[in-house]
Design a protein around this motif. Sequence first.
Motif, PDB file in Angstrom:
ATOM      1  N   GLY A 122       0.816  -1.212   0.000  1.00 32.53           N
ATOM      2  CA  GLY A 122       0.000   0.000   0.000  1.00 32.53           C
ATOM      3  C   GLY A 122       0.847   1.258   0.000  1.00 32.53           C
ATOM      4  N   LEU A 123       1.890   1.276   0.846  1.00 31.72           N
ATOM      5  CA  LEU A 123       2.775   2.432   0.878  1.00 31.72           C
ATOM      6  C   LEU A 123       3.544   2.574  -0.434  1.00 31.72           C
ATOM      7  N   LEU A 124       3.944   1.481  -1.001  1.00 30.79           N
ATOM      8  CA  LEU A 124       4.682   1.517  -2.269  1.00 30.79           C
ATOM      9  C   LEU A 124       3.809   2.093  -3.380  1.00 30.79           C
ATOM     10  N   GLY A 125       2.542   1.660  -3.448  1.00 30.90           N
ATOM     11  CA  GLY A 125       1.637   2.221  -4.445  1.00 30.90           C
ATOM     12  C   GLY A 125       1.385   3.698  -4.232  1.00 30.90           C
ATOM     13  N   LEU A 126       1.311   4.113  -2.969  1.00 33.62           N
ATOM     14  CA  LEU A 126       1.127   5.532  -2.663  1.00 33.62           C
ATOM     15  C   LEU A 126       2.314   6.349  -3.144  1.00 33.62           C
ATOM     16  N   LEU A 127       3.524   5.871  -2.909  1.00 35.52           N
ATOM     17  CA  LEU A 127       4.708   6.596  -3.329  1.00 35.52           C
ATOM     18  C   LEU A 127       4.800   6.709  -4.845  1.00 35.52           C
ATOM     19  N   LEU A 128       4.354   5.681  -5.551  1.00 37.83           N
ATOM     20  CA  LEU A 128       4.528   5.641  -7.006  1.00 37.83           C
ATOM     21  C   LEU A 128       3.369   6.254  -7.778  1.00 37.83           C
ATOM     22  N   ALA A 129       2.141   6.115  -7.274  1.00 37.71           N
ATOM     23  CA  ALA A 129       0.977   6.504  -8.071  1.00 37.71           C
ATOM     24  C   ALA A 129      -0.091   7.248  -7.301  1.00 37.71           C
ATOM     25  N   GLY A 130       0.103   7.541  -6.037  1.00 39.40           N
ATOM     26  CA  GLY A 130      -0.879   8.313  -5.306  1.00 39.40           C
ATOM     27  C   GLY A 130      -1.634   7.498  -4.274  1.00 39.40           C
ATOM     28  N   GLN A 279       4.644   9.111  -9.948  1.00 42.20           N
ATOM     29  CA  GLN A 279       5.029  10.329  -9.253  1.00 42.20           C
ATOM     30  C   GLN A 279       6.517  10.406  -8.946  1.00 42.20           C
ATOM     31  N   ARG A 280       7.281   9.405  -9.288  1.00 44.50           N
ATOM     32  CA  ARG A 280       8.677   9.344  -8.841  1.00 44.50           C
ATOM     33  C   ARG A 280       9.622   9.179 -10.014  1.00 44.50           C
ATOM     34  N   THR A 281      10.903   9.297  -9.678  1.00 48.60           N
ATOM     35  CA  THR A 281      11.927   8.992 -10.676  1.00 48.60           C
ATOM     36  C   THR A 281      11.763   7.561 -11.164  1.00 48.60           C
ATOM     37  N   VAL A 282      11.499   6.666 -10.237  1.00 47.32           N
ATOM     38  CA  VAL A 282      11.199   5.278 -10.588  1.00 47.32           C
ATOM     39  C   VAL A 282       9.719   5.183 -10.946  1.00 47.32           C
ATOM     40  N   ARG A 283       9.418   4.830 -12.171  1.00 47.66           N
ATOM     41  CA  ARG A 283       8.037   4.714 -12.611  1.00 47.66           C
ATOM     42  C   ARG A 283       7.422   3.404 -12.131  1.00 47.66           C
ATOM     43  N   LEU A 284       6.112   3.407 -11.972  1.00 48.19           N
ATOM     44  CA  LEU A 284       5.428   2.228 -11.439  1.00 48.19           C
ATOM     45  C   LEU A 284       5.611   1.023 -12.339  1.00 48.19           C
ATOM     46  N   THR A 285       5.425   1.204 -13.640  1.00 53.68           N
ATOM     47  CA  THR A 285       5.574   0.051 -14.539  1.00 53.68           C
ATOM     48  C   THR A 285       7.015  -0.441 -14.580  1.00 53.68           C
ATOM     49  N   ALA A 286       7.973   0.497 -14.485  1.00 52.06           N
ATOM     50  CA  ALA A 286       9.381   0.086 -14.499  1.00 52.06           C
ATOM     51  C   ALA A 286       9.738  -0.731 -13.271  1.00 52.06           C
ATOM     52  N   ASP A 311       5.827 -22.087  -7.637  1.00 53.49           N
ATOM     53  CA  ASP A 311       5.260 -20.741  -7.586  1.00 53.49           C
ATOM     54  C   ASP A 311       5.508 -20.040  -6.252  1.00 53.49           C
ATOM     55  N   ARG A 312       5.556 -20.795  -5.150  1.00 52.89           N
ATOM     56  CA  ARG A 312       5.758 -20.132  -3.860  1.00 52.89           C
ATOM     57  C   ARG A 312       7.180 -19.595  -3.699  1.00 52.89           C
ATOM     58  N   TYR A 313       8.114 -20.097  -4.489  1.00 50.45           N
ATOM     59  CA  TYR A 313       9.474 -19.563  -4.432  1.00 50.45           C
ATOM     60  C   TYR A 313       9.534 -18.116  -4.912  1.00 50.45           C
ATOM     61  N   VAL A 314       8.593 -17.713  -5.756  1.00 47.95           N
ATOM     62  CA  VAL A 314       8.546 -16.337  -6.263  1.00 47.95           C
ATOM     63  C   VAL A 314       7.233 -15.677  -5.840  1.00 47.95           C
ATOM     64  N   LEU A 315       6.797 -15.960  -4.626  1.00 46.49           N
ATOM     65  CA  LEU A 315       5.567 -15.369  -4.110  1.00 46.49           C
ATOM     66  C   LEU A 315       5.634 -13.844  -4.132  1.00 46.49           C
ATOM     67  N   PHE A 316       6.810 -13.284  -3.924  1.00 48.52           N
ATOM     68  CA  PHE A 316       6.947 -11.833  -3.896  1.00 48.52           C
ATOM     69  C   PHE A 316       6.649 -11.190  -5.248  1.00 48.52           C
ATOM     70  N   SER A 317       6.545 -11.971  -6.306  1.00 48.10           N
ATOM     71  CA  SER A 317       6.165 -11.412  -7.608  1.00 48.10           C
ATOM     72  C   SER A 317       4.754 -10.840  -7.573  1.00 48.10           C
ATOM     73  N   ASP A 318       3.935 -11.306  -6.641  1.00 48.84           N
ATOM     74  CA  ASP A 318       2.578 -10.772  -6.528  1.00 48.84           C
ATOM     75  C   ASP A 318       2.578  -9.305  -6.126  1.00 48.84           C
ATOM     76  N   ILE A 319       3.676  -8.798  -5.577  1.00 48.58           N
ATOM     77  CA  ILE A 319       3.773  -7.369  -5.283  1.00 48.58           C
ATOM     78  C   ILE A 319       3.641  -6.575  -6.576  1.00 48.58           C
ATOM     79  N   GLY A 320       4.345  -7.004  -7.618  1.00 49.79           N
ATOM     80  CA  GLY A 320       4.253  -6.326  -8.903  1.00 49.79           C
ATOM     81  C   GLY A 320       2.865  -6.395  -9.494  1.00 49.79           C
ATOM     82  N   LEU A 321       2.213  -7.563  -9.388  1.00 55.24           N
ATOM     83  CA  LEU A 321       0.858  -7.702  -9.914  1.00 55.24           C
ATOM     84  C   LEU A 321      -0.107  -6.779  -9.184  1.00 55.24           C
ATOM     85  N   ALA A 322      -0.009  -6.714  -7.870  1.00 53.23           N
ATOM     86  CA  ALA A 322      -0.913  -5.857  -7.094  1.00 53.23           C
ATOM     87  C   ALA A 322      -0.719  -4.384  -7.442  1.00 53.23           C
ATOM     88  N   LEU A 323       0.521  -3.949  -7.628  1.00 47.20           N
ATOM     89  CA  LEU A 323       0.773  -2.551  -7.997  1.00 47.20           C
ATOM     90  C   LEU A 323       0.144  -2.218  -9.346  1.00 47.20           C
TER      91      LEU A 323
END
Length: 572
Positions: A122-130, A279-286, A311-323
């Motif tokens: 949630g905080l990451l999405g706020l920093l990147l896109a509002g 909103q940042r130097t680092v773009r959300l899609t990037a 699939d559970r070895y890369v569970l953290f990939s869901d962070i990108g999907l959620a963003l």
Amino acid sequence: MSLAVRTPALAPVAGFPRHPPTARLPSVPMRALAVVAPASLSLALGLWGIRRQNTMWGDEAVTYRLAQRELYQLWETVQQVDLVHALYYAVMHVVFDVFGAGLLSLRLPSVLAMAAAAGGVGLLGLLLAGPRAGVTAGLVFALLPQVQKYAQEGRSYAMVCALIAWATCALVASSSRRGRRRWTVYGFAMLLACLLHEFAVLALAAHGVTLIVSRPPKAVLRAWSVTAAGVVAGLLPLAIVSAGQSEQVSWIGGPVRPYPWLAAVMVGLVCTRAPLRSQRTVRLTALAVPLLVLPGALLLIVSLVKPIFVDRYVLFSDIGLALLLGAFVEYVHKLPRYSWTVYVAVPAALVALAPLSSSLRTPQSRSNDATAIGAAIRTEGRPGDGLLYLSGQQRTLTAADPDDTRLLVDIALARDPVASNTLAGVERPAPEIAARMKQFDRIVVVRAGGMHAPGDPREEAKRDTLRRHFRAHTTNEVNGARVTLYTRIHLKYGPPIASYRTPDGQCRGAAVSDSCVARRERLHGLPNQVRHLSACRFRSLLVAGRARLLQLHRTEEEPDCPHGHLVNSPGP
């Protein structure tokens, strides 16, 4: 040289102002909402059905037993096996010492960790896109089925996910503002994630791609490179030693089926078609696309040589999907012509997720059920019966409750797991196993899918002895395993007739009770072909044979008279 000439040299790099106007953090209440709302939802979902009908699956059973060993025993064990999870076992050892060993203390750390991960998203999405995109991304992350599943599992994946989420927040903040403190936080969080699970280093590679695509100032790239080198250096000793334990993933055999991951990638790529706000130097899609695609893709490439994708070895990939989903929902909501679709699609998605979320709280949602396997062993076995695992690594499936197997004799076991500092113990040589099997009339055999040792002489001796000297009597199928009672073949009278028990407890086939088997063995006059007859015909033969035996028994007990005639018989 005048000031007019020297001024351009002091200007910041073109395109990257030192303090971008859009880099200003939102208000504290908005940041709190973006963190607290997703974390609260994830916590509620994690506590819902956390006991999973008081069951535990095989990997959790390993955690449960290893975390209860003393630290010196745990250290001796991980030097032989499962070194990649050593830090997680040590953490759970402390948890069990403080709160006691149980299902709640086993799974609650994962629930809390996944709630922290949802807040980080949630905080990451706020920093990147509002703010709105941040809250939406965090809520989407908490609702993802895979996130719900591993939030209630006594393994390290939820903790890894939380550390990567907050490390990514530190990365985004560091890319816009100078300061060693943020890079220290980023490096420490990534190192902990990698020590909890080595494949977390794939997220580090995704972060590198993000920075390359975003083209930040050279100072940012240099700081990330130094931090990443420190993380890799800290992970390297663990990676080198654990490489000698690669047989731990030998169970990942057969064709790789990354269909859920591929579906997530397709959905994420569709979301990128919209002009997502950044909103940042680092773009959300990037940031989101490499995190979603790269870790799984690298594992799939390695799997072409050696299957290693899970699939559970890369569970953290869901962070990108959620963003990506959170930003896409915000984009659609702002379109005047299509904003109404959000109010239709969101409730529809929640309704569609309800049955799946409920099914994740059942024992059948896991690949096996160690609790049910233990119960089946208690049902099939009697005190003093033999116990056999095909293969020996399946002994971990009954590690959750030693009382399930306490009254049975583990035929193949030479040294138990604790004494040998292993997960499944040390087994006897093949000839000794075969000789000991022949000493038992009844053996309870445990088989589980995906855990075999082809070419092992011990396993060949077990299977050969069972085939030559035993017959299946009853079979109890449970989730992920088959528990079969084998009885000894008596060649003079034929093997016992087998029965079959389905998972719902119903018996099928020609079942013969132990008393019937014992009576059959006393019928010397019956032909050996009786084992091929139907159950009804066999019962009629039992009655006739019993009457014949009773007649012979009475005749043998009647005394002879002095004249050589039988008592109560007519005279000469």
